[in-house]
Design a protein around this motif. Sequence first.
Motif, short mmCIF file in Angstrom:
data_model
loop_
_atom_site.label_atom_id
_atom_site.label_comp_id
_atom_site.label_asym_id
_atom_site.label_seq_id
_atom_site.Cartn_x
_atom_site.Cartn_y
_atom_site.Cartn_z
N ILE A 191 -19.59 25.58 8.69
CA ILE A 191 -18.15 25.69 8.90
C ILE A 191 -17.54 24.30 8.89
O ILE A 191 -18.08 23.37 9.48
CB ILE A 191 -17.82 26.36 10.25
N SER A 192 -16.38 24.19 8.24
CA SER A 192 -15.59 22.97 8.28
C SER A 192 -14.14 23.37 8.47
O SER A 192 -13.65 24.29 7.83
CB SER A 192 -15.75 22.16 7.00
N SER A 193 -13.45 22.68 9.37
CA SER A 193 -12.06 23.02 9.65
C SER A 193 -11.24 21.77 9.90
O SER A 193 -11.71 20.83 10.55
CB SER A 193 -11.98 23.93 10.89
N PRO A 194 -9.99 21.79 9.44
CA PRO A 194 -9.10 20.70 9.82
C PRO A 194 -8.72 20.84 11.29
O PRO A 194 -8.94 21.88 11.90
CB PRO A 194 -7.88 20.91 8.91
N GLU A 195 -8.15 19.78 11.83
CA GLU A 195 -7.65 19.82 13.20
C GLU A 195 -6.14 19.94 13.16
O GLU A 195 -5.47 19.18 12.48
CB GLU A 195 -8.05 18.54 13.95
N TYR A 196 -5.61 20.92 13.89
CA TYR A 196 -4.17 21.10 14.03
C TYR A 196 -3.84 21.08 15.51
O TYR A 196 -4.36 21.92 16.26
CB TYR A 196 -3.71 22.42 13.42
N ALA A 197 -3.00 20.15 15.93
CA ALA A 197 -2.57 20.06 17.33
C ALA A 197 -3.76 20.08 18.29
O ALA A 197 -3.77 20.78 19.29
CB ALA A 197 -1.59 21.18 17.65
N HIS A 198 -4.80 19.32 17.92
CA HIS A 198 -6.02 19.17 18.73
C HIS A 198 -6.84 20.44 18.81
O HIS A 198 -7.65 20.61 19.73
CB HIS A 198 -5.71 18.66 20.14
N GLY A 199 -6.68 21.35 17.87
CA GLY A 199 -7.46 22.58 17.86
C GLY A 199 -7.88 22.95 16.45
O GLY A 199 -7.51 22.29 15.48
N ILE A 200 -8.67 24.01 16.36
CA ILE A 200 -9.08 24.49 15.04
C ILE A 200 -7.90 25.21 14.40
O ILE A 200 -6.94 25.58 15.07
CB ILE A 200 -10.32 25.42 15.12
N SER A 201 -7.99 25.43 13.12
CA SER A 201 -6.90 26.09 12.41
C SER A 201 -6.74 27.53 12.89
O SER A 201 -7.71 28.18 13.32
CB SER A 201 -7.18 26.07 10.90
N GLY A 202 -5.54 28.03 12.80
CA GLY A 202 -5.27 29.41 13.19
C GLY A 202 -6.04 30.40 12.36
O GLY A 202 -6.52 31.42 12.87
N VAL A 203 -6.20 30.11 11.07
CA VAL A 203 -6.91 31.03 10.19
C VAL A 203 -8.39 31.14 10.59
O VAL A 203 -8.97 32.22 10.56
CB VAL A 203 -6.73 30.65 8.70
N LEU A 204 -8.99 30.04 11.00
CA LEU A 204 -10.39 30.08 11.43
C LEU A 204 -10.51 30.78 12.78
O LEU A 204 -11.39 31.63 12.97
CB LEU A 204 -10.98 28.67 11.51
N LYS A 205 -9.62 30.48 13.70
CA LYS A 205 -9.65 31.15 15.01
C LYS A 205 -9.48 32.65 14.83
O LYS A 205 -10.17 33.45 15.48
CB LYS A 205 -8.56 30.59 15.93
N ASN A 206 -8.60 33.06 13.94
CA ASN A 206 -8.39 34.48 13.67
C ASN A 206 -9.69 35.12 13.16
O ASN A 206 -10.09 36.20 13.62
CB ASN A 206 -7.26 34.65 12.64
N ALA A 207 -10.35 34.46 12.23
CA ALA A 207 -11.60 35.00 11.68
C ALA A 207 -12.66 35.12 12.78
O ALA A 207 -13.35 36.15 12.87
CB ALA A 207 -12.11 34.11 10.55
#
Length: 146
Positions: A74-90
């Motif tokens: 898994i690789s994810s960008p950081e948005y507002a000090h968290g994982i992306s919404g799309v990854l969290k949703n998955a």
Amino acid sequence: MLEILVISGSLSRSSSNTALLRAASRIGRELTAIEVYESMAELPLFNVDLDIDPAPDAVTYFRARLSSSDGVLISSPEYAHGISGVLKNALDWTVSSGDFYEKPVAVFYASPRASLAQASLIEILKTMGARIVEGRARVWSCSKGF
């Protein structure tokens, strides 16, 4: 041959995280069967009312890909000090199915500034019962090199 599912937390066509995962998939082709999961945008927003049998088709497909894999990158960008919404949703769609339980997972990231998101991702995965791969294949940053 090991079957590895590769998941990017970005939907962007120019994502450096997706590019990193594609490069990793090319490097490991001789030793593993690597599938880049291309359907993140098709997963509906998580809703516990929809998390029933049968689940939405895109969710069923995602869970099946996870279940049949021997491990996950898994690789994810950081948005507002968290994982992306799309990854969290998955990830939310897999909590009840337990598809990450005891699954080896390696976390990669393209930016050295994504440390907060990666710590969050690792905590989420550990909570779901995933086995974070330690050693040479643990958390990597492009700035540290392979």
